[in-house]
Design an enzyme around this catalytic site. Structure first.
Site, PDB file in Angstrom:
ATOM      1  N   HIS A  29      19.883  60.727 -28.669  1.00 50.94           N
ATOM      2  CA  HIS A  29      19.689  60.710 -28.265  1.00 50.94           C
ATOM      3  C   HIS A  29      18.605  61.895 -27.853  1.00 50.94           C
ATOM      4  CE1 HIS A  29      21.897  63.959 -25.822  1.00 50.94           C
ATOM      5  NE2 HIS A  29      23.355  62.791 -26.595  1.00 50.94           N
TER       6      HIS A  29
ATOM      7  N   CYS B 241      27.753  63.141 -29.355  1.00 53.90           N
ATOM      8  CA  CYS B 241      27.171  62.485 -29.474  1.00 53.90           C
ATOM      9  C   CYS B 241      26.587  62.885 -30.473  1.00 53.90           C
ATOM     10  CB  CYS B 241      25.668  61.863 -28.836  1.00 53.90           C
ATOM     11  SG  CYS B 241      26.266  60.763 -26.798  1.00 53.90           S
TER      12      CYS B 241
END
Length: 379
Positions: free
Chosen positions: A310, A327
């Site tokens: 992301h 992440c």
């Protein structure tokens, strides 16, 4: 019979044939052969016939010339034995349908009609993923088939599933629960091709009083071979498309202070994308240490344990240091590019951490060897 009796009572020579018999002056040495007899199963008028029952037509005293079975909106296929004294249907019957059978052997004809039962439980395909209209999927993509009811006879149902690729490659099914079976190839799909899935469920028995009520077919389009390689130790991500490097991205991965904050290593697949995605710290409430509730742009999911690729505007860490909660984050413009170009089923191969991706964490199916994968097949 009248003709045969007349011939046997005459006094002419058998060698004179038909004229002697007609003139009444010859004697026939043999009577005519009896006509063949035909038997049909299911018998005439049968009702509540099980859809997996075979239609069988047999002839004694001669060979079958023709067998036609019609019902359920089509003609049923079948095959003869070597001497054509027996015909057996090939495919299951359609539930809740009427069938007619006609057969011929020499001068003998026979016919029968019957009805199949209405299943107490109907079996059909409820969903196939990934398979959205107009979608192209990545070379690692599984074919996930979900049924509307739990399947008891997995062998029969799996045997009704067929995968046909323009560029064939070995593959196998694996059941992950009673309603879901997943197809995975031994090696990645060859790129840029169509794959046809056919579920010939009509009449297949999936369990007690459960039969398939309709077939299912769909075409899945395999797109470009897009593979991303991430090294959490060098903090770099490289994206390859059809063998060529198309993007170099500086990234920051999980800080690894706890298992929860450690990015998983292994072969991930892209599963979905969204912009934005709301991310909330699992197992924590507002005010707890480590609590967060944030909106994150251009996020691509790669596992079910909360891992995404992301956007995040922390360029000071990207390419230098791992500071995330697990992440993979990258520069906003590059994350947008990745979000916009990804296909579900693209490969994201991550190395450099001590935590391994579990095979059943999201679409981590490539974490199993193909030999292990096949052990989940009913066949």
């Amino acid at each position: 019979m009248a003709a045969a009796l007349t011939a046997s009572c005459s006094s002419g020579s058998a060698a004179t044939g038909g004229p002697a018999a007609a003139g009444g002056s010859g004697t026939a040495s043999a009577s005519a052969s009896p006509a063949p007899a035909i038997k049909i199963s299911p018998a005439e008028g049968s009702s509540k016939v099980k859809p997996n029952k075979k239609v069988v037509v047999t002839a004694s005293g001669g060979a079958l010339d023709e067998v036609v079975v019609e019902g359920g909106g089509k003609q049923l296929e079948g095959s003869f034995n070597a001497d054509k004294t027996k015909w057996v249907s090939k495919d299951p019957l359609k539930p809740t349908s009427s069938y007619s059978v006609s057969a011929k052997a020499g001068s003998t004809t026979a016919a029968a009609s019957f009805k199949t039962l209405k299943p107490e439980v109907e079996l059909e395909v409820a969903d196939v993923t990934p398979n959205q209209k107009g979608e192209k999927v990545g070379v690692g993509a599984p074919i996930i088939v979900t049924f509307n009811n739990p399947v008891a006879d997995k062998e029969a149902v799996e045997g009704a599933l067929e995968v046909e690729a323009e560029k064939p490659v070995e593959g196998a099914w694996r059941w992950i629960n009673d309603k879901t079976v997943i197809y995975r190839t031994a090696k990645y799909w060859p790129a840029h091709q169509d794959v046809k899935l056919t579920a010939r469920l009509n009449g297949v028995q999936g369990g007690k009083d459960m039969y398939g009520v309709k077939d299912y077919t769909t075409t899945i389009k395999i797109g470009a071979k897009q593979i991303s390689k991430i090294n959490t130790k060098t903090h770099m991500m490289y994206v390859y498309r059809d063998g060529k490097k198309v993007k170099t991205m500086r990234i920051s991965a999980g800080m690894a202070t706890t298992r929860e904050y450690t990015t998983t290593s292994g072969v991930h697949l892209t599963m979905e994308r969204a912009n934005p995605v709301r991310m909330i710290s699992p197992g924590r409430k507002k005010g707890d240490p480590g609590y967060y509730d944030v909106m994150i742009n251009h996020a691509v999911r790669i596992s079910n344990s909360g891992e995404y690729v992301h956007a995040k505007n922390n360029v000071w860490a990207q390419g230098r240091q791992n500071v995330s909660h697990g992440c993979i984050n990258s520069r906003p413009d590059q994350a947008k590019w990745f979000h916009d170009t990804m296909q579900r089923g693209d490969v994201v191969d991550i190395i450099g951490t001590t935590r391994k991706l579990e095979w059943n964490n999201g679409w981590g199916f490539w974490q199993l060897s193909f030999k292990e994968w096949k052990k989940g097949s009913a066949l």
